[in-house]
Write a protein that holds these residues in place. Sequence first.
Motif, PDB file in Angstrom:
ATOM      1  N   THR A 124       0.832  -1.205   0.000  1.00 55.00           N
ATOM      2  CA  THR A 124       0.000   0.000   0.000  1.00 55.00           C
ATOM      3  C   THR A 124       0.868   1.257   0.000  1.00 55.00           C
ATOM      4  N   ARG A 125       0.223   2.387  -0.245  1.00 60.19           N
ATOM      5  CA  ARG A 125       0.920   3.676  -0.185  1.00 60.19           C
ATOM      6  C   ARG A 125       1.579   3.871   1.183  1.00 60.19           C
ATOM      7  N   GLN A 126       0.849   3.572   2.237  1.00 64.82           N
ATOM      8  CA  GLN A 126       1.400   3.763   3.583  1.00 64.82           C
ATOM      9  C   GLN A 126       2.629   2.887   3.795  1.00 64.82           C
ATOM     10  N   GLN A 127       2.590   1.631   3.365  1.00 65.79           N
ATOM     11  CA  GLN A 127       3.739   0.746   3.526  1.00 65.79           C
ATOM     12  C   GLN A 127       4.931   1.237   2.719  1.00 65.79           C
ATOM     13  N   ILE A 128       4.701   1.650   1.487  1.00 67.35           N
ATOM     14  CA  ILE A 128       5.784   2.114   0.633  1.00 67.35           C
ATOM     15  C   ILE A 128       6.462   3.348   1.211  1.00 67.35           C
ATOM     16  N   GLU A 129       5.673   4.219   1.810  1.00 70.73           N
ATOM     17  CA  GLU A 129       6.216   5.497   2.283  1.00 70.73           C
ATOM     18  C   GLU A 129       6.697   5.457   3.735  1.00 70.73           C
ATOM     19  N   SER A 130       6.345   4.416   4.496  1.00 69.27           N
ATOM     20  CA  SER A 130       6.676   4.444   5.922  1.00 69.27           C
ATOM     21  C   SER A 130       7.546   3.297   6.408  1.00 69.27           C
ATOM     22  N   GLU A 131       7.585   2.155   5.716  1.00 65.37           N
ATOM     23  CA  GLU A 131       8.356   1.009   6.206  1.00 65.37           C
ATOM     24  C   GLU A 131       9.810   1.105   5.729  1.00 65.37           C
ATOM     25  N   PRO A 132      10.762   1.201   6.644  1.00 63.00           N
ATOM     26  CA  PRO A 132      12.176   1.425   6.271  1.00 63.00           C
ATOM     27  C   PRO A 132      12.734   0.372   5.317  1.00 63.00           C
ATOM     28  N   ARG A 144      -5.785  20.993  -1.588  1.00 63.81           N
ATOM     29  CA  ARG A 144      -4.407  21.451  -1.440  1.00 63.81           C
ATOM     30  C   ARG A 144      -4.284  22.444  -0.284  1.00 63.81           C
ATOM     31  N   ASP A 145      -5.241  23.355  -0.198  1.00 67.18           N
ATOM     32  CA  ASP A 145      -5.205  24.356   0.871  1.00 67.18           C
ATOM     33  C   ASP A 145      -5.326  23.698   2.247  1.00 67.18           C
ATOM     34  N   TRP A 146      -6.235  22.729   2.378  1.00 61.20           N
ATOM     35  CA  TRP A 146      -6.419  22.071   3.679  1.00 61.20           C
ATOM     36  C   TRP A 146      -5.161  21.317   4.090  1.00 61.20           C
ATOM     37  N   LEU A 147      -4.560  20.575   3.183  1.00 59.56           N
ATOM     38  CA  LEU A 147      -3.371  19.796   3.519  1.00 59.56           C
ATOM     39  C   LEU A 147      -2.199  20.685   3.912  1.00 59.56           C
ATOM     40  N   ARG A 148      -2.084  21.822   3.267  1.00 63.09           N
ATOM     41  CA  ARG A 148      -0.976  22.718   3.602  1.00 63.09           C
ATOM     42  C   ARG A 148      -1.211  23.448   4.918  1.00 63.09           C
ATOM     43  N   ARG A 149      -2.471  23.579   5.301  1.00 67.33           N
ATOM     44  CA  ARG A 149      -2.774  24.174   6.608  1.00 67.33           C
ATOM     45  C   ARG A 149      -2.698  23.156   7.739  1.00 67.33           C
ATOM     46  N   ASN A 150      -2.656  21.873   7.376  1.00 63.50           N
ATOM     47  CA  ASN A 150      -2.615  20.813   8.381  1.00 63.50           C
ATOM     48  C   ASN A 150      -1.490  19.830   8.050  1.00 63.50           C
ATOM     49  N   PRO A 151      -0.232  20.286   8.065  1.00 65.88           N
ATOM     50  CA  PRO A 151       0.883  19.426   7.621  1.00 65.88           C
ATOM     51  C   PRO A 151       1.070  18.184   8.484  1.00 65.88           C
ATOM     52  N   LEU A 152       0.747  18.253   9.776  1.00 65.12           N
ATOM     53  CA  LEU A 152       0.940  17.101  10.645  1.00 65.12           C
ATOM     54  C   LEU A 152      -0.062  15.986  10.369  1.00 65.12           C
ATOM     55  N   ARG A 153      -1.156  16.315   9.698  1.00 60.02           N
ATOM     56  CA  ARG A 153      -2.173  15.318   9.377  1.00 60.02           C
ATOM     57  C   ARG A 153      -2.158  14.925   7.909  1.00 60.02           C
ATOM     58  N   ALA A 154      -1.216  15.492   7.149  1.00 61.51           N
ATOM     59  CA  ALA A 154      -1.192  15.261   5.710  1.00 61.51           C
ATOM     60  C   ALA A 154      -0.982  13.787   5.376  1.00 61.51           C
ATOM     61  N   SER A 155      -0.012  13.141   6.026  1.00 58.67           N
ATOM     62  CA  SER A 155       0.261  11.734   5.715  1.00 58.67           C
ATOM     63  C   SER A 155      -0.946  10.866   6.002  1.00 58.67           C
ATOM     64  N   GLU A 156      -1.595  11.111   7.133  1.00 61.94           N
ATOM     65  CA  GLU A 156      -2.790  10.338   7.501  1.00 61.94           C
ATOM     66  C   GLU A 156      -3.849  10.410   6.408  1.00 61.94           C
ATOM     67  N   VAL A 157      -4.073  11.610   5.868  1.00 61.58           N
ATOM     68  CA  VAL A 157      -5.095  11.782   4.834  1.00 61.58           C
ATOM     69  C   VAL A 157      -4.635  11.162   3.522  1.00 61.58           C
ATOM     70  N   LEU A 158      -3.384  11.387   3.127  1.00 62.92           N
ATOM     71  CA  LEU A 158      -2.885  10.843   1.871  1.00 62.92           C
ATOM     72  C   LEU A 158      -2.868   9.318   1.896  1.00 62.92           C
ATOM     73  N   TRP A 159      -2.591   8.736   3.053  1.00 58.51           N
ATOM     74  CA  TRP A 159      -2.573   7.277   3.166  1.00 58.51           C
ATOM     75  C   TRP A 159      -3.965   6.663   3.107  1.00 58.51           C
ATOM     76  N   SER A 160      -5.003   7.494   3.204  1.00 56.07           N
ATOM     77  CA  SER A 160      -6.355   6.948   3.049  1.00 56.07           C
ATOM     78  C   SER A 160      -6.573   6.427   1.634  1.00 56.07           C
ATOM     79  N   ASN A 161      -5.708   6.842   0.693  1.00 55.74           N
ATOM     80  CA  ASN A 161      -5.726   6.303  -0.668  1.00 55.74           C
ATOM     81  C   ASN A 161      -4.579   5.305  -0.797  1.00 55.74           C
TER      82      ASN A 161
END
Length: 426
Positions: free
Chosen positions: A208-216, A295-312
């Motif tokens: 998944t996207r989350q595995q590709i981007e987070s597992e060392p 785009r505006d929401w993600l840039r205003r909430n950078p700490l939650r960006a990965s969580e939202v992007l990983w939903s896909n």
Amino acid sequence: MVHQTIKISSAKAAKASSKITAIVFAPSTRFARFASLRPAAALAILGLLAACSTPPPSSTAPGKTAPSLGEARSAEAEATPQRSRQVLLRERSRWVAADWSELPGWGEDRASELWPALLQGCARPAPGWAEVCAQARVETPQSDAEASLWLMQHLRPYRVESLEGEGQGLLTGYFEPQLEARRRPQGAFQVPVHAAPADLQQRRPYFTRQQIESEPQLRARLRKHELAFLDDPLDLLVLQIQGSGRLRISGPDGAEQWVRMAFAGHNDQPYQSVGKALIERGELRPGEASWPQIRDWLRRNPLRASEVLWSNPRYVFFREEPLGDPNKGPRGAQGVPLTPGRSVAVDRASIPYGTPLWLDSLDPMSLLPLRRLTMAQDTGSAITGAVRADYFWGWGREAEAQAGRMKNPLRLWALWPATEAGKTLY
């Protein structure tokens, strides 16, 4: 080019059926005599035709209340009481023969602008198009009126409907991102664009996207497949959703190189809209999930960006290609370069590649009627259904703004060779 659409849930298009079946046919040659007219006289006749025609329900502006299907059929029957309408059946659509006077705004488009896209499509013509394509190559119209009349002489219009007779659908937009990149991680440029790994076909679905981007360990395995680096994870998602993009890669010596990233496969995970995820979490209201707002929401909430992007979980891989002619778009699923404002993605089970289409919708910015000639030259995992199209806007930020706001009602007419009418086409 195989892309996703951020606003629509995805489903992979089924393979198109191998033939169109003609149900009823009543031939008409009312426009054949236009071939010998001068452009000025031909344009006058086009205007007279539009003025004298009784506008059928299919010409109702998409933004206004449309008549019911029963009312539409009743009005059409009154307008053409002596005529049986040919119906061509495809796997996910039916095409109903129409008169040119039924195409809203016909004759008002800059029809000559279709020719480059038409000739691109003729490089890989659909069955039954050989004769028309041969003539198109040697009979280039010199004006919009000539182009409209040429199409009327050689093609026949069909209203595209669902198998149940629904004639209204949805038009969205897509574009080719144009992004800054680096060859190696540098400063803010830490987001890798990956080529397809060697084991992509053996492991289905892939990680998944989350595995590709987070597992060392997985990140280390994919390091040798890094093609370039972006400075924003949202730009990577945009690139992956659109399926292609242009990167301006700056080297350490200041030299710049333009390349294209073309679709090379994905991880076979389901596509999930991040806009829908934000709506479900109460972060955006329905109707607000356009690209600029996401785009505006993600840039205003950078700490939650990965969580939202990983939903896909869908993750797309690319191959690098020379940009070549910067005035040409990426290759669509038909295998020919896309033309901004004239190429659309469709469901192949409804409309075959290489089909000219007259679309009736709304401009996403002005909400004025958008009525123009386009070519079916691409597809997308979210582009499914009879009256469904994705409009290619081109590349860059302006194209992104247009595409991100486009989600409008749509009516479609397919233009098919007149010489093929009444046949089982393919």
